[in-house]
Motif scaffolding. Structure first.
Motif, PDB file in Angstrom:
ATOM      1  N   THR A 142      41.378  44.440  38.525  1.00 58.82           N
ATOM      2  CA  THR A 142      40.371  44.433  39.019  1.00 58.82           C
ATOM      3  C   THR A 142      39.451  43.837  37.764  1.00 58.82           C
ATOM      4  O   THR A 142      39.376  44.060  36.736  1.00 58.82           O
ATOM      5  CB  THR A 142      39.565  45.959  39.200  1.00 58.82           C
ATOM      6  OG1 THR A 142      40.274  46.523  40.061  1.00 58.82           O
ATOM      7  CG2 THR A 142      37.903  45.771  39.469  1.00 58.82           C
ATOM      8  N   ILE A 161      31.942  44.339  40.815  1.00 58.44           N
ATOM      9  CA  ILE A 161      32.133  43.777  42.123  1.00 58.44           C
ATOM     10  C   ILE A 161      33.360  44.725  43.031  1.00 58.44           C
ATOM     11  O   ILE A 161      33.095  45.035  43.911  1.00 58.44           O
ATOM     12  CB  ILE A 161      32.591  42.593  42.173  1.00 58.44           C
ATOM     13  CG1 ILE A 161      31.336  41.456  41.559  1.00 58.44           C
ATOM     14  CG2 ILE A 161      33.083  41.761  43.550  1.00 58.44           C
ATOM     15  CD1 ILE A 161      31.495  40.135  41.435  1.00 58.44           C
ATOM     16  N   GLY A 162      34.338  44.954  42.139  1.00 57.05           N
ATOM     17  CA  GLY A 162      35.449  45.462  42.723  1.00 57.05           C
ATOM     18  C   GLY A 162      36.463  44.555  43.411  1.00 57.05           C
ATOM     19  O   GLY A 162      35.964  43.508  43.322  1.00 57.05           O
ATOM     20  N   PRO A 163      37.452  45.150  43.801  1.00 59.14           N
ATOM     21  CA  PRO A 163      38.698  44.053  44.187  1.00 59.14           C
ATOM     22  C   PRO A 163      38.112  43.808  45.564  1.00 59.14           C
ATOM     23  O   PRO A 163      37.278  44.525  46.325  1.00 59.14           O
ATOM     24  CB  PRO A 163      39.750  45.237  44.398  1.00 59.14           C
ATOM     25  CG  PRO A 163      39.304  46.541  44.323  1.00 59.14           C
ATOM     26  CD  PRO A 163      37.948  46.641  43.579  1.00 59.14           C
ATOM     27  N   ALA A 164      38.441  42.568  45.904  1.00 60.30           N
ATOM     28  CA  ALA A 164      38.265  42.047  47.327  1.00 60.30           C
ATOM     29  C   ALA A 164      39.164  42.878  48.299  1.00 60.30           C
ATOM     30  O   ALA A 164      40.149  43.611  48.094  1.00 60.30           O
ATOM     31  CB  ALA A 164      38.760  40.601  47.308  1.00 60.30           C
ATOM     32  N   ARG A 165      38.522  43.027  49.524  1.00 59.51           N
ATOM     33  CA  ARG A 165      38.835  43.961  50.681  1.00 59.51           C
ATOM     34  C   ARG A 165      39.364  43.001  51.675  1.00 59.51           C
ATOM     35  O   ARG A 165      38.547  42.087  51.962  1.00 59.51           O
ATOM     36  CB  ARG A 165      38.051  44.945  50.848  1.00 59.51           C
ATOM     37  CG  ARG A 165      37.768  45.767  49.772  1.00 59.51           C
ATOM     38  CD  ARG A 165      37.241  47.006  50.207  1.00 59.51           C
ATOM     39  NE  ARG A 165      36.801  47.773  48.804  1.00 59.51           N
ATOM     40  CZ  ARG A 165      37.754  48.614  48.067  1.00 59.51           C
ATOM     41  NH1 ARG A 165      39.000  48.868  48.705  1.00 59.51           N
ATOM     42  NH2 ARG A 165      37.364  49.513  47.145  1.00 59.51           N
ATOM     43  N   ALA A 166      40.145  43.558  52.232  1.00 58.08           N
ATOM     44  CA  ALA A 166      40.680  42.837  54.083  1.00 58.08           C
ATOM     45  C   ALA A 166      39.493  43.166  54.842  1.00 58.08           C
ATOM     46  O   ALA A 166      38.949  44.180  54.840  1.00 58.08           O
ATOM     47  CB  ALA A 166      41.929  43.396  54.429  1.00 58.08           C
ATOM     48  N   THR A 220      43.574  41.012  48.425  1.00 56.46           N
ATOM     49  CA  THR A 220      43.022  42.256  47.906  1.00 56.46           C
ATOM     50  C   THR A 220      43.431  42.339  46.562  1.00 56.46           C
ATOM     51  O   THR A 220      42.737  42.595  45.584  1.00 56.46           O
ATOM     52  CB  THR A 220      43.318  43.412  48.579  1.00 56.46           C
ATOM     53  OG1 THR A 220      42.776  43.149  50.160  1.00 56.46           O
ATOM     54  CG2 THR A 220      42.364  44.599  48.227  1.00 56.46           C
ATOM     55  N   GLU A 266      42.591  39.769  44.215  1.00 58.11           N
ATOM     56  CA  GLU A 266      41.130  39.080  44.356  1.00 58.11           C
ATOM     57  C   GLU A 266      41.040  37.766  44.611  1.00 58.11           C
ATOM     58  O   GLU A 266      40.151  36.774  43.864  1.00 58.11           O
ATOM     59  CB  GLU A 266      40.426  39.326  43.023  1.00 58.11           C
ATOM     60  CG  GLU A 266      40.387  40.837  42.567  1.00 58.11           C
ATOM     61  CD  GLU A 266      39.766  41.214  41.371  1.00 58.11           C
ATOM     62  OE1 GLU A 266      39.456  42.440  40.983  1.00 58.11           O
ATOM     63  OE2 GLU A 266      39.238  39.987  40.785  1.00 58.11           O
TER      64      GLU A 266
END
Lengths: 940, 159
Positions: free
Chosen positions: A32, A37-42, B71, B74
């Motif tokens: 992270t 923002i946090g990790p990107a998510r599907a 994910t 990132e």
């Protein structure tokens, strides 16, 4: 590429094991980067399981198993379900489709489609040939309706710039304008607007384009102006002779038309509302009415203003301000009427009466109004004054007589009456006035002045004396300053006796015992400065009676008399002075000098005799007496006097004067004989030594002179003139090296002196220059300037010594080192003179003499310059200033004044002329030394 | 020039590529071949791939085709370049002490940008890329998990 693929990277085409999760297999965890923002998510990962998404019949609208992998079982289930759906759809299909078709046909019958409507017409289109298609007209050109045409046709106003540009493009110039002719080309043509339009418009041939309308904005503006002027002319010169419009006033009227801004109008409305409430709630309040009226006036509504103030007059008839405002708002004619009303309502108002009188343009009418006013209000000082101002002197006297009865406390009335009356009557008037107003000092002073003007000088003092007493009785205490200012006014008004009397009375008031002398002297000085010598004299008189033994007061009084009084008064004063303080030699000498200057030698002698009696041992008196005798060519008496003086008071100066007297008389022998006992009495007095050496060398006894100087140098080694004299003596007899060594010794002795010894250095330098050793002189000068950095004398010499080309830089150095030294300024002025920069030279000469007025050389230089370049007036001016300054110093000046036999007893004027002669350009010693030396060395 | 560089089309392939490379750094560009930023980066990567082939291998991964790492890493930038070395769990030389193997990770680089995990912009200078790869290689061989880039890419130097 193939090589890269083969060698660099491997192909990973093998399929992944089922349920393989990428990354996890090799243990990667991810990261992270930014916690906010946090990790990107599907996308679509989250399922909405909230209440809003739940339906009772079908459950959650989305599949609960969405997140799980889709496997074979799911696929089978899905096929089963889709088969079920297909079966259900098949069951009533034909019937349903029929029904749908029927309803659609029904709908089409009601509202057919557009393409069906024109179907038959369209079918005929296939018969149209190609030619027919081509000849079809364009649709836009066939509109018939005028209205539609007008609607669609748009006209924009053509901008002026376009028109002007079009005109310019079409314009033809036949001639060049002035600018083009001057600049010789077309590149500077600015629009060609210089060419007047009417000329081109009036030309017979129309312009080729023709379609563009020709517009000249300037011409239009001019036309508008001329139309306006024609209209104005018509209005002013109508045939009937009566003018409708005043053409001059028209424009000013336009100016005075008030244009109110939005904000102002808003304010006025608000204020109007406020003031209306004020006048309604308190109609007896005058200022409210006035304010309301003024507001209307400001808003430009004069009629409304008058209306309001009329109401105000009705509401508060007793308020004079309201009436005055009403009168102000009216035209003068109506104002009279208003004021007449006002007087009926409040007959005792002085203001209204005065206003009414001022409204009358006729003098007689005004007088009548005022008299009527006085009948009603007899005790108004203002009304009386106004009325009396209008009367001629005779009537005024009568009026004043009545006025002082009616308003007895008006001092001005009394004084005016006294001024108009004859002497006897005036006395009576003033006496009466005094009785009525016993507290007014002005009446007393006027009385005193009256008496003085009529020659009763004795009474003046009495009156003032009585005044102070009576005023004190009535407990009126004027300050000392007030009295003094009264006295000043009296003296300015040509009543010196009254002024003196007042001063005498007042000078002692409120002054402490110990402050008296100081205060009085200050008062006297300030009075003199303000131009009141008589008052000052009175102060001195009082001071002298109070302090008869104070010498300083006498001296001041004498100086005052000398400046402002007559010779006799000064004489009398000095006599009294010496009788009071006989020990004051200054007073005696002053007296004697006065006598002598007035030509009374005998009188002077008598005074000095008395002075001897009073001060038997005074050196000053002896010397004064001797001077008097010798200057009046009575050498025998002078000699006797000095002989007695030597016995009684054998001071240095007395001995010296004795010797110089003998010397001036040419009696060298007796002078030398006198010097013996003189030097015995005062062996350390250097002037005597110098005198002796001078006399000896004059008598030709050079050895003796040398010996005398050698002794003098030993006795007083700190005295520069002695050293200088010794060195000069040696030099005069050709012993340059001896002179040089003497000067060196002298410098050694004087090294401790505060400013160095510039005189000694200068002499040394000059010695070298006279001897022709220019180089030695230069080095000496350099040393000298190091020793005495701020000696203007040396700097001036240095400038004179320098080569011509370097003199300027040297002079700037000198000015840096000592800015305000007369010697340097003098040298610089001579530089300018030499370069013929007259104005500069003159200003620098002037600077030199103002810096040091005692420097004779500077005066000589100035005079010499003016002799060469100035007008006779300028020469006169310099001469006059020099005599006034009476200079005593300077090389050239002292040389001329003392060393020369012939110059004995010369006046400053003669001396100046001689010095100027010596100081003419190129002849002055300081500058000419080098030349002389050069010529002599060249000759040798 | 993306078509001249080898692509990895599945997550499995990516993992295998990382795991199977014994002696070289694996440099993976995540993104799309049609993306303009990726195009610029691919151009550079292609031109240096031959030069660094002794210690580095370059792969391209389409993030739409292989969404598995989006994910985890990132991957929301148009172009992202990351470095891997032997899955980093095993150091270059066996440690004397039997330390537990660290979690498998990529090689981090201090670029001065604040994000040490990856290069998420297009570098236009070939030499700079070569230098970075070399630094990564040298650091990774010594067992470093974080290396410092020879050039600071902090935005403060742009102003």
């Amino acid at each position: 590429m193939s090589s890269l693929g083969a060698r660099g990277a491997k192909a990973y085409n093998g399929s992944a094991p089922s349920n393989y999760v990428a990354g996890l297999g090799r243990g990667a965890t991810g990261f992270t980067t930014r916690s906010d923002i946090g990790p990107a998510r599907a996308t679509g990962e989250e399922t909405n399981l909230s209440e809003s998404n739940f339906d009772k019949f079908s459950g959650y609208s989305e599949s609960l198993a969405q997140g799980l992998p889709y496997d074979d079982d799911d696929e089978v289930a899905d096929t089963v379900w889709s088969e079920v759906d297909a079966k259900m759809d098949e069951r009533r299909r034909t019937r349903r489709e029929d029904k749908l078709k029927q309803s659609l046909d029904k709908f089409r019958a009601v509202r057919p489609k557009l393409q069906h409507q024109f179907g038959d017409l369209k079918r005929e289109l296939q018969l149209v040939s190609r030619e027919e298609w081509e000849t079809l007209p364009e649709p836009g050109e066939h509109r018939k309706s005028r209205a539609a045409e007008r609607r669609n046709e748009r006209y924009m106003p053509t901008p002026d710039t376009l028109l002007e540009k079009a005109r310019l493009e079409q314009e033809v110039h036949n001639s060049l304008d002035t600018r083009q002719m001057i600049n010789g080309g077309m590149e500077t043509v600015v629009g060609g607007s210089a060419t007047p339009f009417p000329g081109s418009a009036g030309s017979a041939t129309p312009l080729p384009g023709g379609a563009t309308p020709l517009t000249d904005l300037k011409a239009i503006g001019a036309a508008r102006n001329s139309v306006l002027s024609v209209k104005l002319d018509q209005m002013s010169d109508s045939v009937s002779g009566q003018t409708v419009v005043d053409p001059k006033g028209y424009l000013t009227d336009l100016n005075s038309v008030k244009v109110s801004t939005e904000a102002e109008i808003g304010d006025i409305k608000k204020a109007r509302l406020l003031l209306k409430s004020v006048t309604q709630t308190n109609p007896g309040h005058g200022p409210g009415w006035i304010a309301a009226a003024r507001l209307e006036e400001v808003a430009g509504k004069l009629v409304a203003a008058r209306q309001i103030i009329r109401e105000g007059c009705r509401a508060c008839a007793a308020n004079e301000d309201v009436w005055l405002e009403a009168a102000r708002l009216q035209t003068p004619e109506n104002a009279k009427v208003v004021l007449a009303d006002a007087i009926k309502k409040i007959p005792t108002s002085v203001k209204i009466w005065l206003q009414a009188a001022s409204l009358e343009s006729n003098l007689g009418m005004r007088r009548r109004v005022l008299r009527k006013a006085l009948e009603v209000v007899p005790n108004s000082v203002k009304l009386w004054q106004a009325a009396i101002d209008l009367e001629p002197p005779e009537d005024a006297r009568v009026m004043l007589g009545r006025a002082v009865e009616c308003v007895p406390h008006a001092v001005d009335m009394w004084l005016a009456l006294a001024r108009l009356e004859s002497y006897q009557n005036a006395r009576k008037v003033l006496n009466k006035a005094r009785e009525t107003i016993p507290t007014e000092p002005q009446i007393w002073i006027t009385a005193a002045r009256l008496e003085e003007a009529n020659g009763n000088l004795e009474i003046v003092d009495k009156i003032i004396e009585k005044a102070s007493k009576s005023l004190a009785l009535h407990s009126v205490h004027l300050e000392r300053e007030q009295w003094l200012s009264e006295a000043e006014a009296c003296e300015k008004g040509a009543a010196p006796r009254t002024a003196q009397a007042i001063v005498r009375e007042a000078i002692g008031l409120g002054v402490e015992e110990e402050d008296r002398k100081r205060m009085w002297m200050e008062d006297a000085d300030s009075l003199v400065a303000r131009g009141c010598p008589e008052c000052a004299r009175a102060i001195y008189a009082v001071a002298l009676t109070t302090f008869p033994t104070k010498k300083s007061v006498w001296v001041r009084a004498a100086q005052h008399e000398k400046a402002h009084g007559t010779r006799e008064s000064l004489d009398a004063l000095l006599r009294r002075a010496v009788s009071y303080c006989p020990q004051a030699q200054v007073l005696w000498l002053m007296g004697a000098k006065e006598k002598w200057q007035s030509g009374d030698v005998e009188g002077a002698r008598a005074i000095l005799n008395e002075a001897f009696r009073a001060n038997p041992d005074s050196e000053q008196v002896w010397l004064a007496a001797q001077k008097l005798e010798s200057e009046n060519s009575q050498p025998e008496r002078a000699r006797k006097l000095l002989a007695r003086a030597r016995e009684r008071a054998g001071t240095e100066r007395v001995w010296m004067k004795s010797v110089t007297l003998e010397r001036d008389l040419g009696e060298l022998e007796s002078a030398l004989a006198l010097l013996g006992p003189a030097l015995k009495a005062h062996p350390r007095f250097w002037k005597l030594h110098l005198l002796k050496a001078q006399l000896e060398s004059r008598a030709g006894q050079h050895a003796a002179a040398r010996e005398t100087l050698a002794r003098a140098v030993k006795v007083c080694p700190d005295c520069e003139p002695v050293w200088l004299a010794a060195a000069r003596l040696e030099e005069a007899h050709g012993a340059v090296s001896k002179a040089r060594s003497l000067l060196e010794v002298a410098r050694l002795k004087r090294t401790g002196a505060r400013l160095g010894a510039p005189q000694l250095w200068l002499e040394a330098v000059r010695l070298e220059r006279r001897a022709g050793n220019r180089k030695a002189a230069m080095t000496l000068m350099a040393k000298a300037l190091q020793q005495c950095k701020s000696a203007g004398l040396l700097w001036a010499e240095a400038i004179a010594m320098e080569q011509r080309a370097q003199q300027k830089t040297k002079s700037s150095d000198a000015l840096k080192a000592c800015d305000n030294d007369a010697h340097v300024i003098l040298a610089v002025s001579r530089l300018f003179w030499r370069d013929r920069k007259e104005e500069k030279a003159r200003s620098w000469c002037n600077r030199a003499v103002t810096l040091d007025p005692d420097l004779g050389d500077a005066w000589g230089n100035y005079y010499a310059f003016e002799l060469q370049h100035g007008t006779p007036e300028q020469q006169e001016e310099v001469l006059r200033r020099c005599v006034a300054a009476d200079p005593h110093h300077g090389d050239e000046w002292t040389r001329v004044a003392k060393d020369d036999q012939s110059s004995l007893g010369w006046s400053a004027e003669q001396l100046l002329q001689k010095v100027a002669e010596n100081m003419a350009l190129g002849r002055w010693t300081g500058e000419a030394l080098d030349k002389m030396a050069a010529s002599s060395s060249g000759a040798s | 020039m993306s078509y001249l560089l080898p692509h990895l089309t599945t997550g499995w392939a990516v993992d295998q590529a990382i795991l199977s490379e014994e002696a070289r750094v694996v440099c993976i560009r995540f993104g799309h071949d049609y993306d303009p930023v990726c195009m610029q980066m691919d151009e550079v990567l292609y031109s240096i791939a031959e030069l660094v082939k002794n210690y580095c291998v370059v792969y391209l991964v389409d993030t739409t085709e292989v969404p598995d790492f989006n994910t985890m890493y990132e991957l929301y930038d148009p172009c992202t370049v990351m470095f891997f070395y032997r899955n980093k769990a095993r150091p270059a030389r066996p440690l004397l002490t039997a330390a537990p193997p660290a979690a498998a990770q990529h090689i981090m680089i201090d670029l001065g940008t604040g994000n040490n995990n990856k290069i998420n912009w297009a570098i236009h200078d070939k030499q700079e890329v070569i230098d970075i790869i070399e630094t990564v290689y040298r650091g990774a061989r010594k067992g470093r998990g974080l290396v410092v880039s020879p050039k600071d890419y902090s935005t403060k130097y742009r102003y």
